[in-house]
Write a protein that holds these residues in place. Structure first.
Motif, PDB file in Angstrom:
ATOM      1  N   HIS A   9      32.253  43.559  37.069  1.00 54.05           N
ATOM      2  CA  HIS A   9      32.197  42.355  36.255  1.00 54.05           C
ATOM      3  C   HIS A   9      31.921  41.104  37.070  1.00 54.05           C
ATOM      4  O   HIS A   9      31.604  40.065  36.517  1.00 54.05           O
ATOM      5  CB  HIS A   9      33.503  42.185  35.478  1.00 54.05           C
ATOM      6  N   GLY A  10      32.094  41.184  38.413  1.00 56.47           N
ATOM      7  CA  GLY A  10      31.813  40.029  39.262  1.00 56.47           C
ATOM      8  C   GLY A  10      32.608  38.812  38.833  1.00 56.47           C
ATOM      9  O   GLY A  10      33.817  38.877  38.635  1.00 56.47           O
ATOM     10  N   GLY A  11      31.927  37.718  38.639  1.00 58.48           N
ATOM     11  CA  GLY A  11      32.604  36.464  38.312  1.00 58.48           C
ATOM     12  C   GLY A  11      32.995  36.354  36.847  1.00 58.48           C
ATOM     13  O   GLY A  11      33.689  35.409  36.464  1.00 58.48           O
ATOM     14  N   ALA A  12      32.574  37.302  36.023  1.00 61.97           N
ATOM     15  CA  ALA A  12      32.892  37.202  34.592  1.00 61.97           C
ATOM     16  C   ALA A  12      34.357  37.527  34.347  1.00 61.97           C
ATOM     17  O   ALA A  12      34.948  38.330  35.048  1.00 61.97           O
ATOM     18  CB  ALA A  12      32.007  38.161  33.808  1.00 61.97           C
ATOM     19  N   SER A  13      34.925  36.899  33.350  1.00 62.34           N
ATOM     20  CA  SER A  13      36.304  37.220  32.985  1.00 62.34           C
ATOM     21  C   SER A  13      36.314  38.524  32.218  1.00 62.34           C
ATOM     22  O   SER A  13      35.520  38.734  31.311  1.00 62.34           O
ATOM     23  CB  SER A  13      36.891  36.106  32.106  1.00 62.34           C
ATOM     24  N   TRP A  14      37.210  39.402  32.601  1.00 65.31           N
ATOM     25  CA  TRP A  14      37.257  40.723  31.999  1.00 65.31           C
ATOM     26  C   TRP A  14      38.669  40.966  31.486  1.00 65.31           C
ATOM     27  O   TRP A  14      39.605  41.021  32.271  1.00 65.31           O
ATOM     28  CB  TRP A  14      36.878  41.779  33.052  1.00 65.31           C
ATOM     29  N   HIS A  15      38.790  41.069  30.181  1.00 69.89           N
ATOM     30  CA  HIS A  15      40.106  41.437  29.649  1.00 69.89           C
ATOM     31  C   HIS A  15      40.154  42.945  29.490  1.00 69.89           C
ATOM     32  O   HIS A  15      39.370  43.523  28.754  1.00 69.89           O
ATOM     33  CB  HIS A  15      40.391  40.763  28.313  1.00 69.89           C
ATOM     34  N   ARG A  16      41.037  43.563  30.218  1.00 68.56           N
ATOM     35  CA  ARG A  16      41.132  45.026  30.147  1.00 68.56           C
ATOM     36  C   ARG A  16      42.019  45.417  28.992  1.00 68.56           C
ATOM     37  O   ARG A  16      43.186  45.052  28.939  1.00 68.56           O
ATOM     38  CB  ARG A  16      41.735  45.594  31.443  1.00 68.56           C
TER      39      ARG A  16
END
Ligand SMILES: [Fe+2]
Lengths: 758, 509
Positions: free
Chosen positions: B25-32
């Protein structure tokens, strides 16, 4: 049954009549030890010498004492005394820090938080066993966590944060690299994407036990035998870090990442690691710039004065740009002070004459010696022997033979003892020497005597060498006893604290076999002593070499930095060449304009441990000004025996050099016979690398015996060899080296002008 | 200039990527996301840096949820849509037997009790509920409700010996109990000895419904039964009881017990739960077939069931379902083949047992192990070629300098071997503490420079009296090991002993 083992140390190394000396001991498999006070005369058990000699001195400690096992808290961390519980937030909060992990793969490591390992309670941000940044909480029964997506790369600066909102349970990890052209192992040309921003909804809410304090670089653990201690220690650097209320927006965190100061309204605590520097260094307290002044206290001396996340390669010292020196280096295997409870105390009797002593602890076959020095209350003798405790500290618990290229350095296969194996097996439980590396490969820059030191023992043989330092220096003590001289003993600590005053009462000062580590005050004292007419026998080599520092409040801790030059076990990081203890530049005294030649006529030129050789008289020694030195020496070649590799010249050797400041009127009285190629020319003498730098080919690989006079009837006699001291005891102290040394000491003891009219 | 040498032909190594990897995801915000009420995240996605490109790539560590979703989706519409009546009936059978096997897996896999009475438990449930329906008029829903009771009671009855008997004997005993049941029902008039089965019980398919529709309803009921069985498996194996029992694997029970884990109680609990569930399946069976048949207790049925789980692989639900699918396919769908199909089933089972360690679902692991073994064998063959590191090994070595050092050392050793002679060894023995010849110093310098791990050193057992040769570990906390039983009286002898050992190693390498 487990075998009995006793380990001990004393709280002081130099005492005088009336002082109280505490002995801290820990024992396995026994609950009682016998204590005795002994005077140490000789240590080296080489069959060519007199063997181990001690004199038992009757004293009140001469009985059985109860002992128990005492534990050791290793590892660097910062502890915050949070009496008011400000660091147990009930609402949403955000933790943040700049970090430079060095062993992200070494298992769980705590960065900051309040975490009880055994209680599964609290909160914290750290590195998980997979090497990823993780934020975790625990409610006392279960833990829950959110981890970053990608692993942390070692030796790269990151800005990391974690926020948690108990209302929603959402925890968010923030991980961004802050690499510039200088600060990290890798540059921007490497196609890693270091970033990670992960959030998860956690099931647990943190509950913080009151007895679990806020720690930076560690977590609280408890076990029944040991009680509370700190575990999950971290390897790497931490720069400015803090705890803020509320969930900080990504843009807010981006602003801190880019170098902005956190907004004051949210701060619960903000540890500004760059605050508190002064030109003379910095202490262990890390200041909290937040509203509650929750300053953090360093344990086991975390290394300060280190480059921070924003170091830009231009400034080489915190004195120039403290804001770039926020890096605090943590090591999980650091040990400064065992902090054991005293097992017994001894008040130094007023009739105890000055000398080298030890408290001897025994139980069945097991024994332990804790050496210390008794100095006179009022100096009376003409002779003073300076015990080089600072150099002992540098080598304290060196584990080189078991995990470094020692065999190549020594030019011989290492021969070690059970005690070395035991220490190695126990994971170097008593800490490292400044010749060792921490587990993450960083050099050890602090050493302390508040811990058992296995090689500061009278019978200890150093792998690959044999007698070395303390055990070798006892050969000089044994010689002073055998020659029936009246002498007194002081230590480096006394020299550092009192300066010239410590040496001035004596007509003759004897230095030991290897007084390599000198503080500026110690060097000044020696120089002043010689200038005002003092007479010095320098019976060793590779001395007055490294610049070291002590903090006045903790004189038992020595600091050394090893910059680009010198024969060195490790290399200090770029921009990290200045002592945190004093603010001065570390490294060789030679590189600060004070080569040893300037003080004693000779300086380090080579080392090797395969063999020692004899000396051969030089033409200058027949001048009437110095010929008296050789009275009774029948042969031109002399010193062909010794307990140190079979000769008087060897192990480490020094050389005369006018270009390095040897006084112009100094004479080379004798020079060593040729060495093997296992004695290469030292690194600091090499500018262009050429073949033929070994002892069989390079003319600078030699030990010079040098003599010169100083103002006011002072004089210096230097042997240029570590093996000299160990050559004294051969033939029951009757040999050419003993005779020659006696000639010089006798002449130096006599008041008035020196013999030979020089 | 040196003459160019011929290059050794080497195959190109490195695996071509077939499926392109998903980037991190790199710099993207990722809600798991997590499964509700758990800490588990779907598919256990893990992102790591690719060693070749350093790109962050996502990998699915647990693809099973995807496989299950696809498989269950197909099962939810395919058989009624595409199959004829007999295929739907066979599918119903498949779903029901899958449910039985999934529950049985709890007994064998999770609880570790090797009971062969699973089908017998279903039979007890089926006969019991059919009896209540035939003689007391229980409707189908009541039969479903009481089925588990029969299973539980029967379970309690056969659980008692499970506490005392070892695996093999217990398995034999359960076969015996099944046989006993069979003999009982074919002799009991009440249970339909004459009609070979007790029939006439209520069914859940409404009367008068066309045959195909009735079969489809039967299929969906069996499909729901399978879903229930899978849910039960998940609830038991994935939760407290399963975790407890995984902490006490075979041969480590004593250790687990010492930790305070009551694994015996947990085993029995799982056994009783699965017995009750099997009784429930029995109730379902009786309502599906309007009665019960003694074939539930026969050896041939039991063996088919055994074939199902062995082929799929014991210990996983997907193994149980796939094994059931294969066996049902042969037994019911290829019915035209006649008795040969049974031989085929036996053949498949035999192949599975002989060649596959964990059934069909164990194949990926087994393949990986086989590949690793082949690689190490090849490495062994190559080490004959002067210890050169082969291209496929180089991939695995992170620090490429170690490859260079190894090649350098190999060449240097070759040169040094030419210097070794009896005279040189004798020189070493007689020149301790003296200057040595240049050839001897060259050899000694190489020896001393070696890495610390496995390097020889000397232990002074008693200073100036007893010395032994040891090898260093190079790892703090790991003491050196004594390499042989030689004892030397002087340091000089020991130093020469080390030299001789190193010369031996050099000449043998
Ligand atoms: Fe040294």
């Amino acid at each position: 049954m487990a075998s009995i083992r006793i380990s001990a140390y004393t709280d002081q190394l130099s005492v005088k009549a009336g002082d109280t000396l505490n002995v801290m001991a820990s024992a396995d498999a026994t609950e009682s030890v016998r204590a005795q006070l002994v005077r140490l005369i000789h240590g080296d058990q080489h069959p060519d010498g007199p063997g181990f000699i001690e004199q038992i001195v009757s004293s009140p400690i001469d009985r059985d004492w109860p002992v128990r096992k005492q534990y050791i808290q290793k590892g660097n961390f910062l502890r915050v005394a949070d009496v008011a519980g400000k660091l147990a937030p009930t609402g949403a909060f955000t933790l943040h820090a700049y970090i430079f992990p060095t062993t992200p793969d070494a298992g769980r490591q705590m960065l900051l938080g309040r975490w009880s390992v055994d209680g599964t309670a609290g909160y914290g941000i750290g590195i998980n066993p997979s090497g990823r940044l993780e934020f975790w909480v625990g409610d006392g029964t279960a833990a829950d966590a959110v981890a970053a997506e990608v692993k942390l790369i070692a030796r790269v600066w990151y800005f990391v944060a974690a926020s948690f909102d108990p209302a929603t349970g959402v925890a968010t990890i923030y991980q961004e690299p802050v690499i510039n052209r200088y600060n990290s192992l890798l540059s921007k040309i490497v196609p890693y994407d270091y970033r990670s921003h992960v959030s998860e909804t956690l099931r647990a809410r943190p509950s913080v036990p009151a007895d679990t304090g806020f720690l930076i670089g560690g977590a609280t653990e408890r076990n029944p035998a040991r009680g509370a201690f700190v575990g999950q220690c971290y390897n790497g650097k931490i720069d400015r870090c803090g705890l803020q209320s509320g969930v900080l927006e990504r843009t807010t965190l981006d602003a801190i990442r880019d170098g902005g100061t956190p907004e004051h309204k949210n701060i619960i605590a903000y540890w500004d690691t760059t605050a508190g520097y002064n030109p003379r260094g910095i202490g262990d307290t890390v200041l909290d710039k937040g509203p509650h002044q929750l300053h953090a206290e360093g344990y086991n001396r975390p290394v300060r004065a280190q480059t921070g996340w924003n170091w830009n390669g231009r400034n080489d010292c915190f004195r120039l740009a403290p804001e770039e020196y926020g890096g605090i280096e943590f090591h999980a295997d650091a040990l400064i002070d065992c902090k054991w409870q005293p097992t017994l105390s001894l008040t130094i009797p007023s009739d105890l004459r000055s000398g080298v002593y030890a408290v001897k602890l025994t139980c069945d076959e097991a024994e332990e010696y804790t050496p210390f020095v008794v100095r006179p209350v009022a100096p009376k003798a003409a002779i003073c022997f300076v015990v080089p405790t600072a150099s002992y500290l540098a080598y304290a618990n060196i584990s080189g033979a078991l995990d470094s290229p020692a065999q190549a350095v020594h030019g011989a296969t290492s021969i070690f003892d059970e005690v070395d194996v035991e220490a190695y097996k126990n994971n170097i439980e008593f800490g490292l020497s400044t010749y060792d590396l921490h587990d993450d490969g960083a050099g050890v820059c602090y050493s302390s005597w508040r811990r058992p030191i296995i090689n500061l023992r009278p019978k200890y043989r150093t792998p690959g060498v044999g007698p070395w330092q303390f055990a070798a220096d006892l050969s000089i003590v044994g010689w002073l006893e055998a020659m029936k001289y009246e002498y007194e003993v002081i230590t480096d600590e006394d020299l550092h604290r009192e300066g010239l005053a410590a040496l001035k009462p004596y007509r003759v000062v004897l230095n030991a076999t290897h007084n390599e580590y000198y503080s500026e005050k110690m060097l000044d004292a020696t120089e002043d002593y010689l200038a005002q007419g003092g007479r010095l026998l320098y019976l060793g080599a590779n001395a007055y070499y490294w610049c070291i520092g002590f903090r006045d409040d903790e004189p038992w801790v020595m600091e050394v930095r090893r910059p680009e030059g010198g024969t060195r076990a490790w290399q200090a990081g770029p921009g990290e060449h200045h002592l945190a203890s004093t603010g001065e530049r570390g490294g060789l005294w030679r590189h600060r304009g004070r080569p040893p030649q300037k003080l004693v006529g000779v300086g380090f030129t080579s080392e090797g441990m395969d063999q020692s050789v004899p000396y051969r008289r030089m033409p200058d020694s027949y001048h009437r000004a110095v010929a008296w030195v050789f009275a009774g020496i029948e042969y031109d070649i002399f010193g062909n025996t010794g307990l140190g590799l079979g000769g008087a010249a060897g192990i480490e050797i020094d050389r005369y050099d006018l270009s390095l400041g040897t006084p112009p009127h100094a004479r080379i009285l004798a020079m060593s016979e040729p060495f093997t190629d296992n004695y290469p020319l030292v690194q600091e003498e090499i500018f262009f690398m050429t073949p033929g730098l070994g002892g069989t080919q390079h003319p600078y690989v030699r030990a010079d015996m040098v003599y010169f006079t100083t103002p006011n009837n002072g004089a210096v006699f230097s042997t240029g060899s570590i093996a000299w001291g160990s050559a004294l005891p051969v033939g029951n102290f009757a040999n050419s080296i003993s005779r020659l040394t006696k000639n010089v000491v006798d002449a130096f003891m006599a008041a008035g002008p020196l013999p030979g009219g020089a | 200039m040196t003459a160019p040498t011929e290059s050794t032909p080497q195959a190109i190594v490195g695996r071509r990527r077939i499926v392109p990897a998903l980037r991190g995801h790199g710099g993207a915000s990722w809600h798991r996301w997590r499964y509700p009420l758990t800490r588990r995240t779907p598919l256990l996605i893990e992102t790591d840096y690719n060693r070749t490109t350093l790109a962050a790539e996502r990998r699915i560590l647990n693809p099973r949820p995807v496989l299950w979703t696809v498989a269950l989706l197909i099962l939810s519409f395919a058989p009624p849509l595409f199959g004829d009546n007999s295929f739907v009936a066979a599918s119903t059978n498949f779903a029901m037997y899958s449910a039985i096997n999934v529950i049985w897996m709890l007994t064998i896999g999770t609880a570790g009790i090797f009971s062969l009475a699973s089908l017998a438990t279903v039979g007890v449930g089926a006969f019991g509920t059919a009896y209540l329906s035939v003689y007391f008029g229980f409707p189908f829903w009541a039969m479903w409700l009481v089925g588990p009771l029969f299973g539980l009671v029967f379970g309690i009855f056969i659980a008692v010996p499970a506490i005392r008997l070892e695996g093999f004997y217990y398995a034999l005993l359960t076969v015996g109990i099944a046989e006993l049941c069979r003999v009982y029902v074919i002799q009991s008039k009440t249970l339909g000895a004459a009609a070979y089965g007790l029939f006439g019980a209520d069914g859940f398919v409404p009367k008068g419904m066309p045959e195909h529709e009735g079969l489809v309803i039967g299929y969906y009921a069996a499909f729901v039964l399978l879903l229930l069985a899978l849910t039960l498996y998940r609830a038991i194996n994935g939760q407290r009881l399963g975790r407890l029992l995984r902490a006490a694997p075979e041969k480590h029970e004593a250790f687990a017990e010492a930790l305070g884990i009551n694994y015996r109680l947990a085993r029995i609990q799982v056994f009783l739960i699965s017995s009750a569930a099997l009784g429930g399946v029995g109730g379902f069976y009786a309502t599906l077939l309007h009665g019960a048949s003694p074939s539930l207790f026969t050896m041939d049925q039991l063996l088919l069931l055994l074939a199902m789980i062995v082929i799929g692989g014991i210990g996983t639900t997907e193994g149980a379902v796939l094994g059931t699918l294969i066996v049902t396919l042969f037994d019911k769908v290829f019915i035209d083949l006649g008795p040969v199909r049974l031989i085929l089933i036996a053949g498949i089972m035999l192949i599975t047992v002989l060649f596959l360690r964990g059934g069909i679902f164990g194949i990926p692991d087994q393949f990986a192990a086989w590949r690793a073994k082949r690689q190490s064998e090849r490495r062994g063959l190559q080490s004959g070629k002067g210890g050169e590191i082969m291209p496929e090994d180089a991939i695995e070595i992170a620090d490429k300098q170690s490859i260079a050092v190894r090649r350098f050392d190999a060449r240097l050793k070759e040169e040094l071997r030419g210097l070794i002679s009896d005279a040189l060894i004798e020189e070493h023995r007689t020149t301790h503490g003296k200057r040595r010849s240049d050839p001897l110093e060259r050899v000694l310098t190489f020896f001393r420079r070696q890495a610390v791990a496995d390097k020889y050193a000397i232990l002074a057992v008693k200073a100036f009296a007893e010395y032994r040769i040891v090898a260093l570990s190079g790892r703090r906390g790991v003491p050196p090991r004594v390499v042989d039983d030689q004892v030397f009286a002087t340091p000089e002898d020991a130093l020469h002993g080390v030299f001789v050992k190193r010369v031996q190693d050099l000449m043998e390498s």
